[in-house]
Design an enzyme around this catalytic site. Structure first.
Site, short mmCIF file in Angstrom:
data_model
loop_
_atom_site.label_atom_id
_atom_site.label_comp_id
_atom_site.label_asym_id
_atom_site.label_seq_id
_atom_site.Cartn_x
_atom_site.Cartn_y
_atom_site.Cartn_z
N SER A 154 0.61 -1.46 0.01
CA SER A 154 0.19 0.28 -0.05
C SER A 154 1.09 1.15 -0.07
CB SER A 154 -1.27 -0.01 1.12
OG SER A 154 -0.07 0.01 2.22
N SER A 175 11.27 9.89 8.80
CA SER A 175 9.56 10.30 9.19
C SER A 175 10.04 12.12 9.74
CB SER A 175 8.48 9.89 9.48
OG SER A 175 7.42 11.56 10.17
N TYR A 197 6.12 6.12 17.83
CA TYR A 197 6.79 6.85 16.07
C TYR A 197 7.77 7.37 15.89
CZ TYR A 197 5.59 7.56 11.51
OH TYR A 197 5.96 7.66 9.86
N LYS A 217 11.69 6.21 14.65
CA LYS A 217 12.10 6.92 13.36
C LYS A 217 14.00 7.69 13.46
CE LYS A 217 8.91 6.11 9.90
NZ LYS A 217 9.82 5.04 8.79
N THR A 250 -1.99 8.38 2.01
CA THR A 250 -2.11 7.17 1.84
C THR A 250 -3.48 6.56 3.04
OG1 THR A 250 -0.51 7.01 3.59
CG2 THR A 250 0.41 7.01 1.79
N1 LIG Z 1 1.91 8.61 4.60
C1 LIG Z 1 2.95 9.59 5.22
O1 LIG Z 1 2.21 10.79 5.46
C2 LIG Z 1 4.31 9.47 5.76
C3 LIG Z 1 5.01 11.00 6.59
C4 LIG Z 1 6.18 10.17 6.48
C5 LIG Z 1 6.56 8.41 6.66
N2 LIG Z 1 6.23 8.23 6.25
C6 LIG Z 1 6.36 6.75 6.64
O2 LIG Z 1 6.18 6.27 4.79
C7 LIG Z 1 7.01 4.50 4.81
C8 LIG Z 1 5.01 4.16 4.04
O3 LIG Z 1 4.26 4.96 5.35
P1 LIG Z 1 2.88 5.11 4.42
O4 LIG Z 1 2.39 6.43 5.08
O5 LIG Z 1 2.81 4.36 3.10
O6 LIG Z 1 1.72 3.46 5.05
P2 LIG Z 1 1.12 2.08 4.58
O7 LIG Z 1 0.72 2.33 3.36
O8 LIG Z 1 0.91 2.11 6.16
O9 LIG Z 1 2.30 1.55 4.06
C9 LIG Z 1 3.04 0.94 4.69
C10 LIG Z 1 3.16 -0.99 4.87
O10 LIG Z 1 4.45 -0.81 5.38
C11 LIG Z 1 3.20 -2.58 6.16
N3 LIG Z 1 4.00 -3.15 6.94
C12 LIG Z 1 3.72 -3.03 7.96
N4 LIG Z 1 4.62 -3.55 8.36
C13 LIG Z 1 5.17 -4.94 7.92
C14 LIG Z 1 6.27 -5.38 8.53
N5 LIG Z 1 6.46 -6.26 9.94
N6 LIG Z 1 7.55 -5.79 7.65
C15 LIG Z 1 6.63 -5.44 6.26
N7 LIG Z 1 5.74 -4.51 6.00
C16 LIG Z 1 4.79 -3.58 6.98
C17 LIG Z 1 2.50 -2.19 5.76
O11 LIG Z 1 1.77 -3.24 5.20
P3 LIG Z 1 0.20 -3.78 6.88
O12 LIG Z 1 -0.75 -2.44 5.50
O13 LIG Z 1 0.17 -4.64 6.29
O14 LIG Z 1 0.76 -3.19 7.70
C18 LIG Z 1 2.25 -1.16 4.27
O15 LIG Z 1 2.17 -1.97 3.43
C19 LIG Z 1 6.68 3.59 6.07
O16 LIG Z 1 8.01 3.80 7.07
C20 LIG Z 1 6.11 5.45 7.42
O17 LIG Z 1 6.27 5.68 8.91
C21 LIG Z 1 4.50 8.22 5.63
#
Ligand SMILES: NC(=O)c1ccc[n+]([C@@H]2O[C@H](COP(=O)([O-])OP(=O)(O)OC[C@H]3O[C@@H](n4cnc5c(N)ncnc54)[C@H](OP(=O)(O)O)[C@@H]3O)[C@@H](O)[C@H]2O)c1
Length: 272
Positions: free
Chosen positions: A11, A134, A147, A151, A182
């Protein structure tokens, strides 16, 4: 083109980045946390895009994912540690298990994958490890303590690793996104402890509403493009903030003494 392993592609940012890198002609192994997260049908790819099962907290699966990349391509040019979990909770209501679960994925899992790719990267004398942090890892926010801590720890590991492996031709980059659209806010782990503190409930509820509004805007393709640029660069920066909110709030954090920063955060909380 590069051979890339990226985690958390079921995702969000990971999904978009895997697709973007394959469109650019890279050969991508995209790890998915659960088997049902691999999208059906053929990907739009100039390079290749293969979805592989990869829970970063599972050492055997992590090893298999790296072994498979090396078996298919004989090298690995980039690792993108994108898999991540988040949690919204007051720290008094954050249990040991909550903290461990967040660190297991965001911090321990990322270093685990880095350790697994390093022998190949050292042998090649080249490689890029991109750790998705992040803004919260640089400018921690209350009610995101577990969290943010995971990070911040990832960032400390990244900078130390960057210094240790530079002489082997390996680069380590911290990518710090601001807020991107997301579904991650819907998956945030609930607090494991209930202290019965009404103020915690009220502030958390207000912060959750704010976070949903905040996340309405920006397209994760921006993060994907930054990751692609880092992979393409022979000398990527040690850190990139992505998004105007991340740049602005990081600059604000840099400009404030620690006391001033905490005062500003506490004043904001008091206003909820
Ligand atoms: N979106 C934002 O605004 C934002 C901002 C700052 C940083 N980030 C960082 O960007 C990265 C991606 O986040 P996102 O926003 O795209 O969220 P997301 O859609 O929830 O993507 C995170 C993905 O990591 C997977 N995951 C969780 N635990 C895992 C594990 N143990 N092994 C393998 N995969 C695992 C999740 O799978 P499940 O769905 O099965 O849990 C999900 O597919 C993360 O590291 C997040 O901290 C995001």
């Amino acid at each position: 083109m590069a051979v890339v392993l990226i985690t958390g592609c079921g995702s969000g940012i990971g999904r978009v980045t895997a697709q973007r890198l394959a469109e650019l002609g890279h050969n991508v192994h995209a790890g998915v946390h659960r088997g049902d997260q691999a999208p059906p049908g053929r990907a739009r790819a100039v390079g290749s895009l293969t979805y592989v099962p990869l829970d970063v907290t599972d050492p055997a699966q992590a090893q298999r994912a790296v072994t498979d990349v090396l078996a298919e391509f004989g090298r690995i040019d980039a690792l993108v540690n994108n898999a991540g979990r988040s949690m919204f909770a007051a720290l008094e209501e954050t249990s040991d298990d909550d903290l461990r679960a967040i660190f297991e994925t965001n911090t321990v899992g990322s270093l685990r994958l880095a350790r697994l790719v390093l022998p190949a990267m050292r042998a090649q004398q080249t490689g890029t490890i991109i750790n998705i942090s992040s803004l919260a890892g640089f400018a921690p926010r209350p009610y995101l303590g577990a969290y943010a801590a995971s990070k911040s720890a990832l960032e400390a590991l990244s900078f130390c690793l960057a210094a240790e492996v530079r002489e082997f031709g390996v680069r380590v980059v911290v990518v710090s996104p601001g807020s991107f659209k997301t579904g991650s806010h819907r998956k945030r782990r609930p607090p494991g402890v209930d202290c019965g503190v009404e103020r915690y409930r009220a502030v958390l509820a207000a912060k959750k509403r704010e976070s949903v509004e905040f996340k309405a805007g920006r397209d994760p393709i921006e993060v994907a493009n930054v990751i692609a640029d880092c992979i393409a660069s022979a000398a990527p920066p040690a850190r990139v903030f992505v998004g105007p909110d991340a740049e602005r709030l990081a600059a604000e954090r840099r400009s404030l003494a620690d006391d001033e920063y905490v005062h500003r955060l506490a004043t904001a909380i008091a206003g909820y």
